[in-house]
Design a protein around this motif. Structure first.
Motif, mmCIF file in Angstrom:
data_model
loop_
_atom_site.group_PDB
_atom_site.id
_atom_site.type_symbol
_atom_site.label_atom_id
_atom_site.label_comp_id
_atom_site.label_asym_id
_atom_site.label_seq_id
_atom_site.Cartn_x
_atom_site.Cartn_y
_atom_site.Cartn_z
ATOM 1 N N CYS A 23 5.543 0.465 -6.539
ATOM 2 C CA CYS A 23 4.328 1.259 -6.360
ATOM 3 C C CYS A 23 3.855 1.863 -7.675
ATOM 4 O O CYS A 23 2.651 1.978 -7.915
ATOM 5 C CB CYS A 23 4.553 2.339 -5.303
ATOM 6 N N GLU A 24 4.779 2.233 -8.533
ATOM 7 C CA GLU A 24 4.399 2.756 -9.842
ATOM 8 C C GLU A 24 3.735 1.664 -10.688
ATOM 9 O O GLU A 24 2.729 1.895 -11.355
ATOM 10 C CB GLU A 24 5.637 3.288 -10.568
ATOM 11 N N ARG A 26 0.134 0.669 -9.411
ATOM 12 C CA ARG A 26 -0.798 1.760 -9.147
ATOM 13 C C ARG A 26 -2.145 1.562 -9.842
ATOM 14 O O ARG A 26 -3.203 1.742 -9.243
ATOM 15 C CB ARG A 26 -0.207 3.098 -9.589
ATOM 16 N N THR A 27 -2.122 1.176 -11.091
ATOM 17 C CA THR A 27 -3.374 1.046 -11.845
ATOM 18 C C THR A 27 -4.222 -0.122 -11.367
ATOM 19 O O THR A 27 -5.401 -0.213 -11.704
ATOM 20 C CB THR A 27 -3.079 0.850 -13.341
ATOM 21 N N ASP A 39 0.856 -1.188 0.000
ATOM 22 C CA ASP A 39 0.000 0.000 0.000
ATOM 23 C C ASP A 39 0.893 1.239 0.000
ATOM 24 O O ASP A 39 1.566 1.512 0.984
ATOM 25 C CB ASP A 39 -0.888 -0.018 1.251
ATOM 26 N N PRO A 40 0.908 2.011 -1.098
ATOM 27 C CA PRO A 40 1.789 3.180 -1.162
ATOM 28 C C PRO A 40 1.467 4.245 -0.122
ATOM 29 O O PRO A 40 2.288 5.129 0.127
ATOM 30 C CB PRO A 40 1.544 3.720 -2.583
ATOM 31 N N LYS A 41 0.284 4.175 0.489
ATOM 32 C CA LYS A 41 -0.069 5.151 1.511
ATOM 33 C C LYS A 41 0.412 4.748 2.894
ATOM 34 O O LYS A 41 0.277 5.508 3.850
ATOM 35 C CB LYS A 41 -1.584 5.350 1.542
ATOM 36 N N LEU A 58 -6.215 4.111 -4.667
ATOM 37 C CA LEU A 58 -5.074 5.009 -4.535
ATOM 38 C C LEU A 58 -5.330 6.358 -5.206
ATOM 39 O O LEU A 58 -6.033 6.440 -6.200
ATOM 40 C CB LEU A 58 -3.838 4.385 -5.191
ATOM 41 N N THR A 76 -1.273 10.399 -7.113
ATOM 42 C CA THR A 76 0.148 10.388 -6.780
ATOM 43 C C THR A 76 0.286 9.940 -5.343
ATOM 44 O O THR A 76 -0.639 9.969 -4.556
ATOM 45 C CB THR A 76 0.771 11.794 -6.912
ATOM 46 N N SER A 77 1.487 9.497 -5.004
ATOM 47 C CA SER A 77 1.786 9.127 -3.622
ATOM 48 C C SER A 77 3.192 9.566 -3.306
ATOM 49 O O SER A 77 4.017 9.760 -4.186
ATOM 50 C CB SER A 77 1.640 7.617 -3.419
ATOM 51 N N ALA A 110 6.103 7.372 -4.729
ATOM 52 C CA ALA A 110 6.278 7.320 -6.169
ATOM 53 C C ALA A 110 6.585 8.683 -6.769
ATOM 54 O O ALA A 110 6.684 8.815 -7.966
ATOM 55 C CB ALA A 110 5.009 6.749 -6.816
#
Length: 215
Positions: free
Chosen positions: A197-198, A201-202, A155-157, A207, A210-211, A214
């Motif tokens: 993460c990039e 993402r899709t 989870d990028p967050k 999400l 942007t994060s 990334a």
């Protein structure tokens, strides 16, 4: 550990010893507040505080090992209890680079296992793997992953990235650049987690566009 924000905390274990940097004038108040077995008060501390080997060593290393060769895993493992020897190996490599950075800045950066297990918690564990997989403070925590159609991804967050990369690993790298110290392991781990993460993402509908990791 926080169970319900501002209302309920589940205490897993108590930290027994503390080091306070640049807090000499507050020594009496801090001693009353923490009531620890041992408290060290050291002068200054800005750079040493930034270079302490805690979460920015542990979390990125563990996530890198899990996702080094894949963008998805079939289940969400326990972050600490399911650790393997290779996780500790990557932590050790980050720590080695970190200690070189500290030396170039005239500082002695403690070892991760010695600082957490022997000083902070005063445990009888003989190695880092035994400490992280068995000590009560690290029981029951799942990895900071999010489920997708293809499996589990980071989870990028998660604060394991937004804090421990952005405000941790990259801070180590900044101090390294100031002294011309090479950090190939830190660089590889930071780059791989950003790429992960990039790439996923899709596949993660919740999400934002942007994060932090990334960026």
């Amino acid at each position: 550990r926080c169970v319900e924000g501002r209302k309920l905390v589940d205490v897993k274990a108590y930290k027994k010893n503390f080091i306070f940097l640049g807090a000499e004038k507050h020594q009496a108040a801090l001693s009353d507040l923490f009531q620890a077995d041992q408290m060290e008060f050291r002068e200054g501390g800005g750079t040493l505080a930034d270079l302490m080997p805690i979460n920015p060593v542990i979390h990125p290393a563990r996530l890198f090992r899990l996702f080094r060769f894949t963008d998805y895993v079939p289940e969400n493992p326990l972050f600490y209890e399911d650790m393997e020897a290779e996780d500790i190996l990557w932590m050790d490599q980050i720590q080695c680079e970190l200690q070189v950075i500290g030396k170039e800045h005239g500082l002695e950066v403690p070892g991760l296992f010695e600082f957490l297990s022997k000083f902070t918690y005063q445990t009888e564990h003989t190695c880092a793997l035994d400490f992280f997989t068995k000590y009560p403070a690290y029981k029951g925590f799942r990895s900071p992953l999010i489920e997708t159609e293809n499996g589990w991804a980071i989870d990028p967050k998660s604060r394991y990235l937004t804090e421990d990369i952005e405000c941790g690993l990259r801070v180590y790298q900044k101090y390294a650049r100031e002294k011309g110290v090479k950090t190939p392991v830190m660089d590889m781990i930071e780059r791989r987690l950003r790429e992960h993460c990039e790439r996923v993402r899709t596949d993660i509908a919740v999400l934002p566009a942007t994060s932090n990791i990334a960026a």
